[in-house]
Write a protein that holds these residues in place. Structure first.
Motif, PDB file in Angstrom:
ATOM      1  N   ASP A 129       0.860  -1.184   0.000  1.00 38.84           N
ATOM      2  CA  ASP A 129       0.000   0.000   0.000  1.00 38.84           C
ATOM      3  C   ASP A 129       0.890   1.225   0.000  1.00 38.84           C
ATOM      4  OD1 ASP A 129      -2.498  -1.357   0.203  1.00 38.84           O
ATOM      5  OD2 ASP A 129      -2.131  -1.671   2.339  1.00 38.84           O
ATOM      6  N   VAL A 130       0.481   2.230  -0.757  1.00 36.71           N
ATOM      7  CA  VAL A 130       1.225   3.492  -0.802  1.00 36.71           C
ATOM      8  C   VAL A 130       0.210   4.616  -0.988  1.00 36.71           C
ATOM      9  CG1 VAL A 130       1.648   3.304  -3.316  1.00 36.71           C
ATOM     10  CG2 VAL A 130       3.164   4.712  -1.894  1.00 36.71           C
ATOM     11  N   TYR A 131       0.449   5.735  -0.355  1.00 38.14           N
ATOM     12  CA  TYR A 131      -0.454   6.869  -0.519  1.00 38.14           C
ATOM     13  C   TYR A 131      -0.345   7.404  -1.942  1.00 38.14           C
ATOM     14  CZ  TYR A 131      -1.494   6.881   4.415  1.00 38.14           C
ATOM     15  OH  TYR A 131      -1.930   6.518   5.659  1.00 38.14           O
ATOM     16  N   TYR A 132      -1.497   7.559  -2.572  1.00 37.41           N
ATOM     17  CA  TYR A 132      -1.623   7.986  -3.961  1.00 37.41           C
ATOM     18  C   TYR A 132      -0.823   9.260  -4.249  1.00 37.41           C
ATOM     19  CZ  TYR A 132      -4.030   9.647  -8.181  1.00 37.41           C
ATOM     20  OH  TYR A 132      -4.330  10.107  -9.426  1.00 37.41           O
ATOM     21  N   ASP A 133      -0.896  10.236  -3.334  1.00 35.10           N
ATOM     22  CA  ASP A 133      -0.229  11.526  -3.541  1.00 35.10           C
ATOM     23  C   ASP A 133       1.253  11.519  -3.168  1.00 35.10           C
ATOM     24  OD1 ASP A 133      -2.506  12.784  -4.544  1.00 35.10           O
ATOM     25  OD2 ASP A 133      -3.167  13.430  -2.562  1.00 35.10           O
ATOM     26  N   ASN A 134       1.751  10.409  -2.650  1.00 35.71           N
ATOM     27  CA  ASN A 134       3.166  10.316  -2.282  1.00 35.71           C
ATOM     28  C   ASN A 134       3.953   9.928  -3.536  1.00 35.71           C
ATOM     29  OD1 ASN A 134       5.691   9.811  -1.231  1.00 35.71           O
ATOM     30  ND2 ASN A 134       4.954   8.648   0.520  1.00 35.71           N
ATOM     31  N   GLU A 135       4.183  10.933  -4.385  1.00 36.76           N
ATOM     32  CA  GLU A 135       4.773  10.688  -5.700  1.00 36.76           C
ATOM     33  C   GLU A 135       6.141  10.023  -5.627  1.00 36.76           C
ATOM     34  OE1 GLU A 135       4.643  14.050  -8.339  1.00 36.76           O
ATOM     35  OE2 GLU A 135       2.573  14.514  -7.763  1.00 36.76           O
ATOM     36  N   ALA A 136       6.964  10.418  -4.673  1.00 33.19           N
ATOM     37  CA  ALA A 136       8.303   9.822  -4.566  1.00 33.19           C
ATOM     38  C   ALA A 136       8.202   8.326  -4.299  1.00 33.19           C
ATOM     39  CB  ALA A 136       9.109  10.512  -3.464  1.00 33.19           C
ATOM     40  N   ALA A 137       7.327   7.935  -3.377  1.00 34.53           N
ATOM     41  CA  ALA A 137       7.172   6.517  -3.055  1.00 34.53           C
ATOM     42  C   ALA A 137       6.526   5.767  -4.217  1.00 34.53           C
ATOM     43  CB  ALA A 137       6.334   6.353  -1.780  1.00 34.53           C
TER      44      ALA A 137
END
Length: 163
Positions: A129-137
């Motif tokens: 899972d990764v936050y949608y707005d966490n572009e770097a991740a």
């Protein structure tokens, strides 16, 4: 990479690593706060790191550089939904690399090691899972071969205009 690759060791976490891993978890929580307005204030523990270390369905790895812990992550064997093609899958979590060590390929090395462990369990499906707005991740995971398949959305209906 500024640090020589021979200075990097990826190994299973041990109880002696717990204080530093607890710090990493709070760094992760603080990094995720801007992406998730539902997180409570103060310290949050998503899980017991010690329980993860002891769990035979979980592999917690740490990244060490010259004896200093600079990153971590875990792979955990989980049951898939009854309607999915696979019965089990590997889930990656607690993915963290110290800011001064980012951009040096350590996340990719860690994911490779976690994937090897998942494969050793006879499983080839890996999710995270990764936050949608966490572009770097998001970009780091895309680089490692992950593709988005589902976006979780939320709405606080007390804040919407119900005209």
């Amino acid at each position: 990479m500024n640090e020589n690759i021979k200075d990097i060791v990826i190994r299973p976490a041990v109880n002696a690593d717990l204080p530093r891993l607890a710090e990493f978890l709070q760094f992760l929580v603080n990094a995720e706060r801007p992406f998730d307005p539902t997180l409570k204030e103060g310290e949050i523990f998503y899980y017991s790191i010690q329980e993860l270390i002891l769990d035979n369905k979980t592999e917690v790895l740490v990244i060490e550089c010259k004896g200093q812990l600079v990153g971590c992550g875990y792979a955990q064997i989980r049951e898939a939904k009854p309607y999915q093609k696979h019965e089990l899958f590997g889930y990656l979590g607690f993915m963290y690399v110290d800011p001064e060590f980012r951009g040096k390929g350590l996340n990719g090395l860690l994911i490779n090691e976690l994937n090897k462990w998942v494969l050793s369990q006879g499983i080839s499906e890996v999710r995270l899972d990764v936050y949608y707005d966490n572009e770097a991740a998001v970009n780091a995971y895309k680089k490692a071969g992950f593709k988005a398949i589902l976006t979780t959305m939320r709405c606080d209906i007390s804040e919407t205009d119900n005209e």
